[in-house]
Design an enzyme around this catalytic site. Sequence first.
Site, short mmCIF file in Angstrom:
data_model
loop_
_atom_site.label_atom_id
_atom_site.label_comp_id
_atom_site.label_asym_id
_atom_site.label_seq_id
_atom_site.Cartn_x
_atom_site.Cartn_y
_atom_site.Cartn_z
CB SER A 286 -2.89 1.14 4.36
OG SER A 286 -3.30 2.83 4.08
CE1 TYR B 140 -6.21 1.02 0.03
CE2 TYR B 140 -6.42 1.89 2.16
CZ TYR B 140 -5.68 1.74 0.83
OH TYR B 140 -4.79 1.46 0.52
#
Length: 250
Positions: free
Chosen positions: A127, A140
């Site tokens: 990401s 995360y």
Amino acid sequence: MATVLITGCSSGFGLETARLFLDRGWTVVATMRTPREDLLPASDRLRILPLDVTDADSIARAVEAAGPIDVLVNNAGIGWLNAAEATPIGMVRDIFETNTLGTIAMVHAVLPQFRARGAGVIVNVTSTVTMATFPLLSAYTASKVAVNAFSEALALETAQIGVRTHIVLPGRAPDTRFADNARGHTGADTAIPEAYAPLATQMFAMFADADAPVTRADDVAEAVWRAATDPAAPLRLPAGADALALAAAA
């Protein structure tokens, strides 16, 4: 005929990547925790297998059933949005078990066959939160940063045995379930401590902003395709308009 195994194909990036490789003539092993035959067009080049990347036995069964593969795409992951202090340690473990250790476990399961053949490609989807810091995504982000670091070291190792390793970095993707999953894991927006409510409002508004540059699932599929098929592809491949802009500004 080349074969790709993709984790997390029930929706979003994984599903679109499976479609793209299938459309372009590859044999596709599409894996998901709960297999659904209706998600992809029927084809004699498609196998849909159950796989839980947090379960060693499930990994072993899936890799054995898949047989020889040419490309491994580690896409399975879970999202989470909450303040660090409101994130239970059990949830942190779940995030790392899926996003980080699941990726590493799949590499462990597949790399021996790549090494034996002296060929193969590993593509780890992480990401752009690893490139720019956002609030309420600490657990995360940490799980994805760990995959980046693992992949960078792995790339140096696998280059010695004829195997390529790449990282695909998607940006904000409204057509995936990340925001919904984040809401679901918190149980409700009120599960975020009141002191952090303004930040949460900003973050969910960012996910919902239709006017800002975004990453589409097909952007990620194309980046994975390049990693899989282009020997000159770089280690890191940003995917999506926002991801490319962020990488250019870095």
